[in-house]
Scaffold this active site. Sequence first.
Site, PDB file in Angstrom:
ATOM      1  N   SER A 143       0.838  -1.199   0.000  1.00  0.00           N
ATOM      2  CA  SER A 143       0.000   0.000   0.000  1.00  0.00           C
ATOM      3  C   SER A 143       0.876   1.254   0.000  1.00  0.00           C
ATOM      4  CB  SER A 143      -0.949  -0.034   1.196  1.00  0.00           C
ATOM      5  OG  SER A 143      -1.896   1.003   1.130  1.00  0.00           O
ATOM      6  N   ASP A 298      -2.798   6.214  -3.776  1.00  0.00           N
ATOM      7  CA  ASP A 298      -1.619   5.551  -3.238  1.00  0.00           C
ATOM      8  C   ASP A 298      -1.136   4.489  -4.228  1.00  0.00           C
ATOM      9  OD1 ASP A 298      -3.633   3.668  -2.851  1.00  0.00           O
ATOM     10  OD2 ASP A 298      -2.940   3.070  -0.872  1.00  0.00           O
ATOM     11  N   ASP A 300      -1.073   1.263  -4.643  1.00  0.00           N
ATOM     12  CA  ASP A 300      -1.917   0.170  -5.131  1.00  0.00           C
ATOM     13  C   ASP A 300      -3.343   0.622  -5.438  1.00  0.00           C
ATOM     14  OD1 ASP A 300      -2.541   0.425  -2.368  1.00  0.00           O
ATOM     15  OD2 ASP A 300      -3.308  -1.624  -2.319  1.00  0.00           O
ATOM     16  N   ASP A 302      -5.949   1.862  -3.841  1.00  0.00           N
ATOM     17  CA  ASP A 302      -7.178   1.626  -3.098  1.00  0.00           C
ATOM     18  C   ASP A 302      -7.550   2.834  -2.229  1.00  0.00           C
ATOM     19  OD1 ASP A 302      -5.224   1.320  -1.155  1.00  0.00           O
ATOM     20  OD2 ASP A 302      -5.917  -0.646  -0.457  1.00  0.00           O
TER      21      ASP A 302
END
Length: 568
Positions: A143, A298, A300, A302
Amino acid sequence: MWKEQYNRWKEYKELDEKLSSELDAIVSDEQSLEDAFYKNLEFGTGGMRGKLGPGTNRMNIYTVRKAAEGLASYVNDQGLSKRGVAIAYDSRYMSKEFAVETARVLGHHGIPSYVFTSLRPTPELSFAVRHLQAAAGVVVTASHNPPEYNGFKAYNEDGGQLPPLQAESMIDFVNQVENELQVEVADQKELEDNGLLKWVDEEVDQAYLEKLKTVTVKPEIEKDISLVFTPLHGTARDLVEKGLKQSGFSSIHIVEEQAKPDPEFTTVASPNPEEHQAFEMAIDQGKSIGADLLMATDPDADRLGVAVPDGTGDYKVLTGNQTGALMLDYILEHTPNLPDNGQLIKTIVTSEFGRVIANSHNISTLDTLTGFKFIGEKIREYEQTGDHTFLFGYEESYGYLVKDFARDKDAVQAAVLIAEVGAYWKNQGMTLIDALEELYQKHGYFLEDLLSVKLEGKSGADTIEKIMDDFRNADIKEVGGKKVVAIEDYATTVRRYIEGDTTEEIDLPTSNVLKFILEDDCWFCLRPSGTEPKIKFYFGVKTESKAKSEQLIESLKDTVNERLHVLI
């Protein structure tokens, strides 16, 4: 104990060359060796995340293989092995390698893998599990953690992160792997030749983009809004740009310096849109072109952060609670024929602002524990029972889900919707700050804040435990001048009311979280992070004015900080 683990690695003759060299480099640093070997990298309810490097407490091909071995046992135990596992990865160091290692372990057990040919957002992995009708999913990501981290997140057949019962089952399988160095893997080429490693790409992208069209609430509105978007060196550029264009947005400006994947995240101190410094380049570009709305995801993809003009020539970064409130209000105001059983789902540390907005539309709100897996679990339950219709889910840490074709927080969906919300209010001659002020005037001035304390290593973990014990056992009757009305201990799932000393059960799974309910709609909550070496303190207040709310929340934070200084 840790020395035994270290020696086991040191004596393993087939140890990966790179890891062997890294181990040699710290051989004289006993503290680093202890931290690398004093425990096994924990596979928890959200998977595992840790620093890259050699050791049982690090992310490397061996700890990844151990996790994948546990996943293989879990899928076989479910009787779903023929359906395979979808695997995605982000832009971090070793992400693709870990994805392939996972497929090699699964392939050894005869379980097919569907691996993306290049990096993809986490929400697309969630979608891909459902689209491919896979038995499970994995995304290799840390993340928004610093560059030295990576992680392994597991998903169930519904495309959601594993809820507690499923997570416990998989954790048991992972923990049954006695020696991570001895996990067997199949040859990559043989798996490809045998159809047990299948590479996927644009077909899933197109299916996701088709579903993304359903996020639009009012397709007829004028989309004359100037957008700046940065993926912060991560996975989101392609899908966000395509999603915005197919929704009718044409003035899209990418922060090119941050558009290319970069495992070092060179241009930011932290690739986290919750951190205002991550917006610096986007703000500079926004000022140069007079942009109406700035967005950042961010690595990734999400989480989504949003910044808007503040009327002084600068930009204000909205909080996750504020962005969520704006999207929720827009959905409820403009969705025709809201269902009578419609439901907002939020977490226990998310603002009460959303509940009040939902109540004004006769929509009920459900609180879950922190973690989007709990929101995904409820969506699946609603599908099965028909008791409620999911309308929106969010958490304060910049995670939102608009439509349930994904079952994890989805910054791509959120980017498309918040752009529409911005365009709608621009057509009314207002900014998102103006719209937010209207909501405050209508419902009260809700304000939230977060205090995050980083405590690394074994000593840090011990200190976090000490802090939780202190707040749990102390007789705290007042915080920041506000009386404590009730204390919710999610470890025991008991809510205790101070007046009368009565108790009631909290209908949620157990979790090491404490929440103090104060008088006058105030609260604070403390929770050790499940993915980082941190303990987090969340604060929420509501008054009739911004100034009073700001003063009150500082008072709450000061009181908690005073206690912390004694403990740390």
